[in-house]
Design an enzyme around this catalytic site. Sequence first.
Site, PDB file in Angstrom:
ATOM      1  N   SER A   1       0.829  -1.193   0.000  1.00 13.30           N
ATOM      2  CA  SER A   1       0.000   0.000   0.000  1.00 13.30           C
ATOM      3  C   SER A   1       0.876   1.261   0.000  1.00 13.30           C
ATOM      4  O   SER A   1       1.648   1.470  -0.929  1.00 13.30           O
ATOM      5  CB  SER A   1      -0.960  -0.033   1.192  1.00 13.30           C
ATOM      6  OG  SER A   1      -1.954   0.950   1.066  1.00 13.30           O
TER       7      SER A   1
ATOM      8  N   ASP B   1      -8.640  -3.241  -6.964  1.00 12.26           N
ATOM      9  CA  ASP B   1      -8.038  -2.996  -5.658  1.00 12.26           C
ATOM     10  C   ASP B   1      -9.091  -2.428  -4.698  1.00 12.26           C
ATOM     11  O   ASP B   1      -9.702  -1.396  -4.959  1.00 12.26           O
ATOM     12  CB  ASP B   1      -6.871  -2.009  -5.809  1.00 12.26           C
ATOM     13  CG  ASP B   1      -6.105  -1.807  -4.527  1.00 12.26           C
ATOM     14  OD1 ASP B   1      -6.654  -1.144  -3.620  1.00 12.26           O
ATOM     15  OD2 ASP B   1      -4.964  -2.294  -4.419  1.00 12.26           O
TER      16      ASP B   1
ATOM     17  N   HIS C   1      -6.470  -6.042  -1.362  1.00 16.21           N
ATOM     18  CA  HIS C   1      -5.486  -4.971  -1.176  1.00 16.21           C
ATOM     19  C   HIS C   1      -4.390  -5.521  -0.273  1.00 16.21           C
ATOM     20  O   HIS C   1      -4.656  -5.890   0.868  1.00 16.21           O
ATOM     21  CB  HIS C   1      -6.147  -3.746  -0.544  1.00 16.21           C
ATOM     22  CG  HIS C   1      -5.232  -2.566  -0.405  1.00 16.21           C
ATOM     23  ND1 HIS C   1      -4.743  -1.865  -1.491  1.00 16.21           N
ATOM     24  CD2 HIS C   1      -4.713  -1.957   0.690  1.00 16.21           C
ATOM     25  CE1 HIS C   1      -3.979  -0.872  -1.071  1.00 16.21           C
ATOM     26  NE2 HIS C   1      -3.933  -0.910   0.255  1.00 16.21           N
TER      27      HIS C   1
END
Length: 394
Positions: A178, A274, A342
């Site tokens: 991330s 995502d 994610h």
Amino acid sequence: MLGASRMIGRYVIALVSLLVLHMRAEGAINVGITYVTEAVASGAVCLDGSPPAYHFSEGFGSGINNWLVHFQGGSWCQNVSSCISRRDTSLGSSAHMETAVTFHGLLNNEEEFNPDFYNWNRILVRYCDGGSYTGDVEAVDPVTNLHFRGARVFQAVMENLLSRGMKNAQNAIMSGCSAGGLTSILHCDKFKALLPSGARVKCLSDAGYFVNANDISGAPSIEEFYSQVVATHGSANNLPASCTSRMKPSLCFFPENVVEQIQTPIFFLNAAHDSWQIANILAPPDSDPSGVWHGCRTNIQNCTPEQLKIIQDFRMEFLTALRKASRFSPHNGMFIDGCFAHCQSDAQQTWFSAPVVGNATISRAVGDWYYDRNGFHKKIDCAYPCNPTCQNVS
């Protein structure tokens, strides 16, 4: 029919492997925290002024001179108010971090579950600056006690690891999830420059390829958000100059604008749908005052056909932006699955067992790319919901 049978077979194998992971211990270990206390003198500190920190599992055997440095994710804070809200948490202060964490996925120390990297020196760098290690503001407001020093933190952590043996690295990977995945893109060439010229150095970005797309109301909300991040953290001077010389610094938070100039090979691991990007770029709460997207935003199975059409269009925007990463370097790799997820490299199931794309798991695809095995290293999945091996984790 033969092709279909093989596809079904590999999905069955993946699901059986997943069941095995549920039924037995993974061999993961708890890894203690290291505080980089010497960094405080140079102002390389977390949001609250505490020292940066990481967790270090020492390499062994053939991996003693190999290093995997993984940067934790955790979004960003874009103004004083949002930075205050995380200042006294583990995302803003090492005083609030767990003193030990369990390593999973690409950090796992068991050969069976992480065959290519299990015996490397494996480091999890804790995220506490809120700006993907780009900030550097000298002044500190005594009222808020906020320190925007992410760029200094990155340098201090790297210097500490070099002193612990990374200066002798033969193989090295900088990775992240991330906001940490964005870190591994923005700082990839810097990382390589720190290591011996003969070392094999590459980067891995997990869920870090954020796209500059308008939200469902037509507003450029993510572009405005990044503009605030850059202004608050004073990031402009620590973003790739090859990008900031051509466009506004805030646009250089988008990988599509920087990847063409990065010289070090990067592997892009991302779900094409995502879950963070759908919830925060495509359909952020401010773009949906009536709450029509609330259920869909958190679980793609709750989406209406009309919402799924918009999400599939967003997938195409993502793939268009991703083409820049593929076009400019034949040495880059990618694993783009059709899942709603994610961050998939630091969870054991998604790293080792499923999803499967092109007859490969994530761990297999990354290992083959890093060691230049088995040819083609760019795998792009079909659109949701075509892949039954998806874990759809967020």
